[in-house]
Design a protein around this motif. Structure first.
Motif, PDB file in Angstrom:
ATOM      1  N   ARG A   1       0.841  -1.205   0.000  1.00 34.41           N
ATOM      2  CA  ARG A   1       0.000   0.000   0.000  1.00 34.41           C
ATOM      3  C   ARG A   1       0.873   1.250   0.000  1.00 34.41           C
ATOM      4  NH1 ARG A   1      -3.055  -3.441   3.421  1.00 34.41           N
ATOM      5  NH2 ARG A   1      -5.229  -3.596   2.756  1.00 34.41           N
ATOM      6  N   ASP A   2       0.396   2.295  -0.669  1.00 33.83           N
ATOM      7  CA  ASP A   2       1.106   3.574  -0.625  1.00 33.83           C
ATOM      8  C   ASP A   2       0.690   4.392   0.593  1.00 33.83           C
ATOM      9  OD1 ASP A   2       2.473   3.016  -2.896  1.00 33.83           O
ATOM     10  OD2 ASP A   2       1.282   4.316  -4.214  1.00 33.83           O
ATOM     11  N   TYR A   3      -0.590   4.340   0.922  1.00 33.15           N
ATOM     12  CA  TYR A   3      -1.139   5.106   2.047  1.00 33.15           C
ATOM     13  C   TYR A   3      -1.995   4.155   2.897  1.00 33.15           C
ATOM     14  CZ  TYR A   3       0.516   9.006  -0.690  1.00 33.15           C
ATOM     15  OH  TYR A   3       1.335   9.841  -1.388  1.00 33.15           O
TER      16      TYR A   3
ATOM     17  N   ASP B   1      -4.271   3.453  -2.320  1.00 31.06           N
ATOM     18  CA  ASP B   1      -3.578   4.278  -3.319  1.00 31.06           C
ATOM     19  C   ASP B   1      -3.585   5.769  -3.005  1.00 31.06           C
ATOM     20  OD1 ASP B   1      -3.097   2.016  -4.766  1.00 31.06           O
ATOM     21  OD2 ASP B   1      -4.837   2.260  -6.092  1.00 31.06           O
TER      22      ASP B   1
ATOM     23  N   ASP C   1      -4.015   9.242   7.095  1.00 31.83           N
ATOM     24  CA  ASP C   1      -2.560   9.358   7.024  1.00 31.83           C
ATOM     25  C   ASP C   1      -2.021  10.477   7.915  1.00 31.83           C
ATOM     26  OD1 ASP C   1      -2.060   7.302   4.965  1.00 31.83           O
ATOM     27  OD2 ASP C   1      -3.322   8.612   3.745  1.00 31.83           O
TER      28      ASP C   1
ATOM     29  N   ASN D   1       8.493  -0.868   5.322  1.00 28.99           N
ATOM     30  CA  ASN D   1       7.250  -0.337   4.738  1.00 28.99           C
ATOM     31  C   ASN D   1       6.912   1.023   5.349  1.00 28.99           C
ATOM     32  OD1 ASN D   1       6.883  -2.558   3.087  1.00 28.99           O
ATOM     33  ND2 ASN D   1       5.715  -3.671   4.644  1.00 28.99           N
TER      34      ASN D   1
ATOM     35  N   TYR E   1       6.712   4.621   3.538  1.00 27.56           N
ATOM     36  CA  TYR E   1       5.501   5.441   3.754  1.00 27.56           C
ATOM     37  C   TYR E   1       5.919   6.853   4.195  1.00 27.56           C
ATOM     38  CZ  TYR E   1       0.918   6.363   6.143  1.00 27.56           C
ATOM     39  OH  TYR E   1      -0.286   6.859   6.580  1.00 27.56           O
TER      40      TYR E   1
ATOM     41  N   ARG F   1       7.241   8.807   1.347  1.00 28.31           N
ATOM     42  CA  ARG F   1       6.133   9.264   0.481  1.00 28.31           C
ATOM     43  C   ARG F   1       5.474  10.505   1.105  1.00 28.31           C
ATOM     44  NH1 ARG F   1       4.039   4.289   0.599  1.00 28.31           N
ATOM     45  NH2 ARG F   1       5.727   3.541  -0.712  1.00 28.31           N
TER      46      ARG F   1
END
Ligand SMILES: N[C@@H](CCC(=O)N[C@@H](CS)C(=O)NCC(=O)O)C(=O)O
Length: 206
Positions: free
Chosen positions: A149-151, A155, A161, A183, A187, A190
């Motif tokens: 997962r990105d968030y 997505d 977040d 991870n 995160y 990002r």
């Protein structure tokens, strides 16, 4: 007019400031808490009887509890983006926000207070170490969830977040031993691409 009471180095105030910037909201921030005091003044206690920050006034609507404030602002200004419209997506966001406040925040706080706000000679090293271990164990839950997962919800960046991001930043900045959390580090990277996160959250720990 949106007013926000709270010092800019408070993790809970940072959630609100970051959220406002993501939503493009204008606001006036009034220093309160810590060295600024104010939180025990009768007019402040009338707004927030906890004598804590943050507190907001949105055209006279008073609200405290940082995650409730983030939810309120996202619901008002970020429906379908930061505030998921799908009921189950929103419940997932709520779940991670509650987990941040109920689990991570309680575990992390004694580590932060012990190492950042307490002089070395006054530290309870055993209590700090116990809290460090509890925090590290709790992060494993999010570490596993973030695989692929990105968030927090997948997505897209959402309100979930924001509380998670402020806590991850603190954890990664504290001078403690951390089990590998690739991870969560990805995160955090990002989130670091977001100007509002850099400006409001990525500050020296004080
Ligand atoms: N659960 C509350 C906790 C608020 C809280 O503990 N705020 C701290 C700052 S992070 C505070 O006001 N400390 C006393 C002070 O700054 O004077 C929230 O999330 O808003």
């Amino acid at each position: 007019m949106l007013n926000i009471w709270g010092r800019a180095n408070s993790i809970n105030v940072q959630k609100v400031l970051w959220c406002c910037d993501e939503l493009g909201l204008e606001y006036e921030r009034i220093d309160a808490g810590g060295p600024f005091g104010r939180t025990r003044d009768p007019d402040y206690l009338a707004m927030n009887p906890n004598a804590l920050v943050p507190t907001i006034s949105d055209d006279g609507f008073i609200l405290w509890e940082s995650n409730a404030i983030v939810r309120y602002l996202c619901s008002k200004h970020g429906a379908g983006s930061l505030y998921p419209e799908d009921l189950r997506e929103r419940a997932n966001a709520d779940r991670w926000m509650d987990w941040q406040l109920g689990t991570i925040s309680n575990a992390l706080r004694p580590v932060f207070i012990g190492l950042v706000r307490t002089p070395p000679e006054d530290r309870d090293e055993a209590a700090i170490e116990a809290a460090r271990q509890s925090t590290a164990a709790a992060w494993e839950i999010l570490e596993a969830h973030m695989e692929g997962r990105d968030y927090a919800l997948g997505d897209d960046f959402t309100m979930a977040d924001i509380p998670l991001g402020v806590s991850i930043y603190r954890w990664l900045r504290l001078p403690v031993e951390r089990p590998p959390i690739p991870n969560l580090e990805a995160y955090h990277e990002r989130l670091s691409e977001r100007p509002a996160f850099r400006e409001r959250v990525m500050l020296p720990l004080t």
